[in-house]
Design a protein around this motif. Structure first.
Motif, PDB file in Angstrom:
ATOM      1  N   SER A  57      40.379  53.018  59.283  1.00 57.02           N
ATOM      2  CA  SER A  57      39.561  52.828  58.325  1.00 57.02           C
ATOM      3  C   SER A  57      40.039  53.683  56.671  1.00 57.02           C
ATOM      4  O   SER A  57      39.192  53.257  55.787  1.00 57.02           O
ATOM      5  CB  SER A  57      37.991  52.615  58.604  1.00 57.02           C
ATOM      6  OG  SER A  57      37.974  53.269  58.570  1.00 57.02           O
ATOM      7  N   LYS A  58      40.848  54.795  57.112  1.00 56.99           N
ATOM      8  CA  LYS A  58      40.691  55.806  56.044  1.00 56.99           C
ATOM      9  C   LYS A  58      42.387  56.059  55.646  1.00 56.99           C
ATOM     10  O   LYS A  58      42.858  56.705  54.607  1.00 56.99           O
ATOM     11  CB  LYS A  58      40.356  56.820  56.631  1.00 56.99           C
ATOM     12  CG  LYS A  58      38.550  57.047  56.972  1.00 56.99           C
ATOM     13  CD  LYS A  58      37.996  58.585  56.856  1.00 56.99           C
ATOM     14  CE  LYS A  58      36.752  58.272  56.956  1.00 56.99           C
ATOM     15  NZ  LYS A  58      36.597  57.589  58.592  1.00 56.99           N
ATOM     16  N   CYS A  92      35.860  52.839  73.390  1.00 57.93           N
ATOM     17  CA  CYS A  92      34.947  53.641  72.581  1.00 57.93           C
ATOM     18  C   CYS A  92      37.119  53.980  72.115  1.00 57.93           C
ATOM     19  O   CYS A  92      36.778  54.578  70.758  1.00 57.93           O
ATOM     20  CB  CYS A  92      34.611  54.236  72.545  1.00 57.93           C
ATOM     21  SG  CYS A  92      34.451  55.162  74.212  1.00 57.93           S
ATOM     22  N   LYS A 104      41.297  47.299  54.838  1.00 55.90           N
ATOM     23  CA  LYS A 104      40.238  48.437  54.908  1.00 55.90           C
ATOM     24  C   LYS A 104      39.474  48.118  53.762  1.00 55.90           C
ATOM     25  O   LYS A 104      38.705  48.488  53.533  1.00 55.90           O
ATOM     26  CB  LYS A 104      40.721  49.481  54.940  1.00 55.90           C
ATOM     27  CG  LYS A 104      41.666  50.289  54.886  1.00 55.90           C
ATOM     28  CD  LYS A 104      42.494  51.247  54.868  1.00 55.90           C
ATOM     29  CE  LYS A 104      43.114  52.633  53.636  1.00 55.90           C
ATOM     30  NZ  LYS A 104      44.676  51.305  53.927  1.00 55.90           N
ATOM     31  N   LEU A 162      37.095  50.979  69.112  1.00 55.68           N
ATOM     32  CA  LEU A 162      37.342  51.333  67.863  1.00 55.68           C
ATOM     33  C   LEU A 162      36.558  52.559  67.287  1.00 55.68           C
ATOM     34  O   LEU A 162      37.038  52.582  66.244  1.00 55.68           O
ATOM     35  CB  LEU A 162      35.244  50.978  68.323  1.00 55.68           C
ATOM     36  CG  LEU A 162      34.082  50.800  67.414  1.00 55.68           C
ATOM     37  CD1 LEU A 162      34.118  49.576  66.877  1.00 55.68           C
ATOM     38  CD2 LEU A 162      32.569  50.042  68.062  1.00 55.68           C
ATOM     39  N   GLU A 198      37.425  53.066  63.072  1.00 60.49           N
ATOM     40  CA  GLU A 198      36.807  54.118  62.213  1.00 60.49           C
ATOM     41  C   GLU A 198      37.060  55.325  61.760  1.00 60.49           C
ATOM     42  O   GLU A 198      37.418  55.527  60.475  1.00 60.49           O
ATOM     43  CB  GLU A 198      34.945  54.195  63.247  1.00 60.49           C
ATOM     44  CG  GLU A 198      33.867  54.986  62.435  1.00 60.49           C
ATOM     45  CD  GLU A 198      33.264  54.049  61.863  1.00 60.49           C
ATOM     46  OE1 GLU A 198      33.385  53.055  61.781  1.00 60.49           O
ATOM     47  OE2 GLU A 198      32.754  55.547  61.160  1.00 60.49           O
ATOM     48  N   ALA A 199      37.424  56.379  62.454  1.00 59.45           N
ATOM     49  CA  ALA A 199      37.856  57.041  62.433  1.00 59.45           C
ATOM     50  C   ALA A 199      39.122  57.790  61.692  1.00 59.45           C
ATOM     51  O   ALA A 199      39.064  58.260  61.051  1.00 59.45           O
ATOM     52  CB  ALA A 199      37.441  58.362  63.575  1.00 59.45           C
ATOM     53  N   GLN A 243      31.585  48.525  53.062  1.00 65.74           N
ATOM     54  CA  GLN A 243      30.985  49.563  53.831  1.00 65.74           C
ATOM     55  C   GLN A 243      30.202  48.993  55.447  1.00 65.74           C
ATOM     56  O   GLN A 243      29.996  49.089  56.598  1.00 65.74           O
ATOM     57  CB  GLN A 243      30.395  50.531  53.365  1.00 65.74           C
ATOM     58  CG  GLN A 243      30.776  51.647  53.820  1.00 65.74           C
ATOM     59  CD  GLN A 243      31.486  52.382  53.832  1.00 65.74           C
ATOM     60  OE1 GLN A 243      32.355  52.140  54.239  1.00 65.74           O
ATOM     61  NE2 GLN A 243      31.253  53.619  55.435  1.00 65.74           N
ATOM     62  N   PHE A 283      35.384  45.334  62.181  1.00 70.15           N
ATOM     63  CA  PHE A 283      36.096  45.273  63.258  1.00 70.15           C
ATOM     64  C   PHE A 283      36.565  45.050  64.992  1.00 70.15           C
ATOM     65  O   PHE A 283      37.087  44.862  65.478  1.00 70.15           O
ATOM     66  CB  PHE A 283      36.095  47.197  63.326  1.00 70.15           C
ATOM     67  CG  PHE A 283      36.204  48.738  62.512  1.00 70.15           C
ATOM     68  CD1 PHE A 283      36.689  48.015  61.287  1.00 70.15           C
ATOM     69  CD2 PHE A 283      35.078  49.066  62.613  1.00 70.15           C
ATOM     70  CE1 PHE A 283      37.287  49.106  60.561  1.00 70.15           C
ATOM     71  CE2 PHE A 283      35.748  50.107  61.757  1.00 70.15           C
ATOM     72  CZ  PHE A 283      36.499  50.460  60.211  1.00 70.15           C
ATOM     73  N   ARG A 303      31.293  46.858  58.458  1.00 73.39           N
ATOM     74  CA  ARG A 303      32.337  47.414  58.513  1.00 73.39           C
ATOM     75  C   ARG A 303      32.353  47.250  60.839  1.00 73.39           C
ATOM     76  O   ARG A 303      33.226  47.234  61.227  1.00 73.39           O
ATOM     77  CB  ARG A 303      32.544  48.695  58.783  1.00 73.39           C
ATOM     78  CG  ARG A 303      31.759  49.902  58.888  1.00 73.39           C
ATOM     79  CD  ARG A 303      32.094  50.949  58.497  1.00 73.39           C
ATOM     80  NE  ARG A 303      32.250  52.151  59.217  1.00 73.39           N
ATOM     81  CZ  ARG A 303      30.880  52.898  58.804  1.00 73.39           C
ATOM     82  NH1 ARG A 303      30.105  52.169  58.545  1.00 73.39           N
ATOM     83  NH2 ARG A 303      29.986  54.107  59.579  1.00 73.39           N
ATOM     84  N   ILE A 304      31.449  48.111  61.263  1.00 68.66           N
ATOM     85  CA  ILE A 304      31.830  47.440  62.459  1.00 68.66           C
ATOM     86  C   ILE A 304      31.855  46.012  63.313  1.00 68.66           C
ATOM     87  O   ILE A 304      32.966  46.096  63.726  1.00 68.66           O
ATOM     88  CB  ILE A 304      30.711  48.886  63.277  1.00 68.66           C
ATOM     89  CG1 ILE A 304      30.257  49.601  62.715  1.00 68.66           C
ATOM     90  CG2 ILE A 304      30.470  48.534  64.500  1.00 68.66           C
ATOM     91  CD1 ILE A 304      31.295  50.269  63.215  1.00 68.66           C
TER      92      ILE A 304
END
Lengths: 314, 196
Positions: free
Chosen positions: B120-121, B109, B60, B112, B116-117, B65, B72, B68-69
């Motif tokens: 990556s954090k 979804c 990550k 993904l 994303e949510a 930024q 992924f 990023r999609i």
């Protein structure tokens, strides 16, 4: 001074009508058609109708008790749904079919949305197409009038381009043909419809454009060449009269304004004709009405009448 | 350690991807015709979820930024390809039954969305258990839906006919039956949530 002047808001003139009364009147107006259906197809058809009604009322009451809402089984709407569903069944279906269909019609078609006045689709037709998708072999097994020999409906015979037995217009008009229990006798259906029209419970704005559109399409495209179709045959056969007068006119699921109702009727007619003439099924009344039910909110939005005293909306 | 267990468990009930987040409905509608299909799809999606969450969480800090999609998607597509080739090699029948919906896990979804949510954090360990929990939650939802549909639509469970004389309602094997079953189950989940 005993009598005080009471100033209340409009409406000031009340008519002695209510949803309950109208529902029961529609039920009454449908009795002749059912009686002829039972006469033509035998007492077995009577039990189908009774089971359809009892299940509809029972399901409505049960769900309303379970969800702790007001029990409205006596307002006639559940009776009407069960009755219409049974009228849309072939005369020799197994007796559990009207029970399952009525349950589905009330539970999924009506109560899931919140009961009378909230449903998007005509509950009886929701029940019918559920049965049609689930058990097509029962839903397409029709019998000859006054007999238990299986035979196809006039529309199905037409679709398969088979030899059509000599069915006169009079036979079609009086109900001497294969078909669903409640749809065969056009005469008694028209009698009931006339009663409703004269009492003002339904208006002509949906059924007449509907029937005329189907007739017009059949006349133009129904024959071997253009403009040679047997339009009267198309109007008199299938569930068109039952659907146009008793199911497309359902207050909850049809547009509010006269203009919207005419659009609704023409739309139903076009879809019915397209299914009948070029589709996979011999009959398309129930699908046509359900499809138009789905677009009723849009029709209502674009046919909003101007409120008196305001400017036209741009 | 307790936090890790929480991350794992939340995907099963509290944040169930199908019934609460309402994600991944397309494969749910399409493959939930029989329980075997449901389990197969659930396992495939779980593997992709765990793998992609793990890798994305690891890299990550190196992903720019703004792109990023696509990054992924590349990671997810790698795992989907692995899954598809494995499935073709070891259970071709299941692969045929699931058809196009195996490669379509790339655009699922849930996968993904978690990348994303979450991944990556969050840390690697948390992301691993999040992916595992979400995957198992998705699989349980699929099993529930497909069990109802297989029983009502075919009268069978795991391909075994249960009740003799029961005439299945073919409607439930159609996509419209899937929509109805999922809708009712969503309703019951909401009712359950509102009460508790």
């Amino acid at each position: 001074m005993k009598r005080k002047l009471i100033v209340s808001s409009s409406p000031h003139l009340h008519k002695d009508e209510s949803v309950i009364k109208i529902m029961w009147m529609v039920v009454v107006s449908l009795i002749p058609a059912g009686a002829v259906g039972v006469f033509v197809f035998g007492l077995y058809a009577f039990w189908i109708i009774i089971l359809g009604i009892i299940t509809a009322v029972f399901t409505e009451g049960l769900i309303e008790i379970l969800t702790k809402r007001k029990v409205t089984i006596l307002d006639g709407s559940a009776v009407l749904t069960g009755l219409l569903l049974a009228y849309n069944l072939p005369p020799r279906v197994p007796l559990w079919l009207p029970i399952v269909g009525s349950f589905f019609a009330i539970a999924i078609g009506k109560q899931v949305f919140g009961g009378l006045g909230q449903n998007i689709f005509n509950p009886a037709l929701v029940g019918r197409i559920f049965l049609m998708a689930s058990w097509p072999k029962y839903m397409t097994a029709f019998t000859k009038p006054f007999d238990t020999v299986t035979s196809a409906t006039p529309l199905a015979l037409l679709k398969e381009a088979k030899f059509i037995e000599q069915i006169t217009y009079l036979d079609l008009f009086l109900g001497k043909r294969g078909g669903c229990i409640g749809e065969v006798c056009i005469f008694s259906l028209l009698l009931g419809a006339l009663f409703l029209l004269l009492r003002g419970y339904i208006s002509w704005h949906i059924p007449i454009p509907y029937i005329l559109t189907v007739g017009l399409f059949a006349y133009i495209f129904g024959g071997k060449t253009l403009f040679s179709g047997d339009w009267l045959f198309h109007i008199l056969s299938g569930g068109l009269i039952l659907g146009a007068f008793f199911m497309a006119t359902d207050y909850v699921t049809s547009p509010l304004t006269a203009k919207g109702q005419v659009i609704f009727g023409i739309g139903c007619g076009i879809i019915t004709s397209v299914i009948r003439l070029w589709g996979g099924y011999p009959e398309g009344v129930s699908y046509a009405i359900l499809m138009m039910n789905a677009v009723t909110p849009i029709i209502d939005r674009y046919t909003k009448t101007r409120i008196y005293g305001t400017r036209c909306a741009k | 350690m307790r936090k890790v267990i929480g991350e794992f468990l939340k995907g099963i009930i509290k944040e169930n991807p199908t019934f609460v987040l309402a994600l991944g409905l397309c494969p749910t509608l399409a493959v939930s015709v029989s329980i075997i299909n449901g389990i197969g799809m659930g396992l495939a999606a779980s593997f992709v979820l765990v793998g992609s969450n793990l890798i994305i969480s690891l890299i990550k800090n190196f992903i720019p930024q703004r792109i990023r999609i696509p990054c992924f998607i590349v990671v997810i597509a790698t795992f989907v390809t692995i899954t598809e080739l494995m499935m073709k090699a070891y259970s071709p029948a299941l692969n045929r039954a699931l058809g196009i919906y195996v490669p379509l896990i790339v655009v699922n979804c849930i996968v993904l969305g978690r990348a994303e949510a979450y991944a990556s954090k969050q840390s690697v360990v948390n992301s691993f258990f999040d992916g595992l929990g979400m995957g198992i939650g998705f699989m349980l939802a699929l099993i529930l839906i497909s069990a109802i549909r297989e029983f009502l639509g075919k009268g069978e469970l795991f391909g075994v006919n249960l009740i003799r004389g029961f005439e299945p309602a073919f409607f439930f094997s159609l996509p419209s039956g899937a929509l109805l079953v999922i809708g009712l189950l969503l309703g019951f989940f909401n009712l359950f949530k509102a009460k508790s």
